[in-house]
Design an enzyme around this catalytic site. Structure first.
Site, PDB file in Angstrom:
ATOM      1  N   HIS A 217      89.491 -24.282 -54.864  1.00 32.24           N
ATOM      2  CA  HIS A 217      89.424 -24.710 -53.458  1.00 32.24           C
ATOM      3  C   HIS A 217      89.260 -23.471 -52.568  1.00 32.24           C
ATOM      4  CE1 HIS A 217      90.437 -26.419 -49.597  1.00 32.24           C
ATOM      5  NE2 HIS A 217      90.293 -27.621 -50.133  1.00 32.24           N
TER       6      HIS A 217
ATOM      7  N   GLU B 292      82.251 -28.644 -50.982  1.00 28.91           N
ATOM      8  CA  GLU B 292      83.020 -28.564 -49.737  1.00 28.91           C
ATOM      9  C   GLU B 292      82.562 -27.351 -48.928  1.00 28.91           C
ATOM     10  OE1 GLU B 292      87.017 -30.673 -49.927  1.00 28.91           O
ATOM     11  OE2 GLU B 292      87.351 -28.732 -50.813  1.00 28.91           O
TER      12      GLU B 292
END
Ligand code: PGA
Length: 245
Positions: free
Chosen positions: A93, A164
């Site tokens: 992430h 993302e």
């Protein structure tokens, strides 16, 4: 195929929150037969959430250490995640790449130990705002995949790629559908060329019930990774209700 919705709570939640959240979600979950909802609370709450939440909802871990056991104070092992029967693990992430020294090397190790222990890795990739402006989004995403999965000959079976864009996470700026599909197709093509395998592709970044429709109902996109909007059960349910295919 079911759409996969990952609710990433990040560093939010407590016992009281879990009690209320579970009640709200458990009431509704049977209405969504074509969706797999997976919740990712802070690691310390996985066990409690597992006890409270409907069994149809799977669980996702936010992070693991690269080591399996030993003198690593404060860490969580993939073996512990396996012990709790957690289905997915988020790896790479951008918040961890930025703040916790997550890089291609340790991301690769985490992917390998997750696959070895049958926990499905959700590998986050995405470009920053400068790369986006300079039309380098595809290059950045491909290089993140190349330096981890492809270089190390990791099978892409049972892997989820979460696209993302960094400039979209928590900013209220959602990427437009054309851009997302372009990234999706290029990544799928690249992986197929290298591995002869198909992957699942999900999108994350400022998703809410007002902007999710077009993205989640596109055939190329297998699901969503939702941060802020997943903290509000009613908002999450509104997003689930949009899913038609
Ligand atoms: P956001 O976060 O939905 O709050 O933008 C997404 C994520 O970081 O997974």
């Amino acid at each position: 195929m079911k759409k996969i919705i990952i609710a990433n709570w990040k560093l939010n939640g407590n016992i009281n929150f879990i009690k209320k959240y579970s009640k709200e979600i458990n009431k509704e979950i049977n209405n969504f037969k074509k969706i797999e909802l997976s919740i990712s609370p802070p690691t310390i709450y996985l066990y409690y959430l597992k006890k409270k939440i409907n069994k149809k909802i799977t669980l996702t871990c936010q992070n693991i250490d690269i080591n399996l056991k030993g003198s690593f104070t404060g860490e969580t092992s993939i073996l512990m995640i396996k012990d709790l029967k957690i289905k997915y693990i988020i790896i790479g992430h951008s918040e961890r790449r930025k703040n916790h020294n997550e890089n291609d090397k340790n991301i690769t190790k985490k992917i390998i130990i997750s696959k070895k222990n049958n926990i499905i890795p959700i590998i986050c990739i995405g470009e920053n705002i400068n790369n986006y402006i300079n039309k380098k989004s595809i290059d950045v995403c491909i290089s993140q995949i190349k330096n981890t999965i492809i270089k190390n000959k990791i099978s892409t079976k049972n892997i989820i790629i979460a696209y993302e864009p960094i400039w979209s996470i928590g900013t209220g700026k959602v990427a437009n559908i054309k851009h997302i599909i372009n990234i999706c197709k290029n990544i799928k093509k690249y992986i197929y060329k290298k591995n002869k395998e198909k992957i699942k592709f999900i999108y994350g970044g400022s998703i809410n019930h007002k902007n999710a429709n077009e993205i989640i109902n596109n055939n190329n996109i297998d699901g969503l990774l939702i941060g802020n909007s997943s903290l509000e059960p009613n908002e999450l349910i509104k997003i689930l209700k949009l899913i038609k295919i």
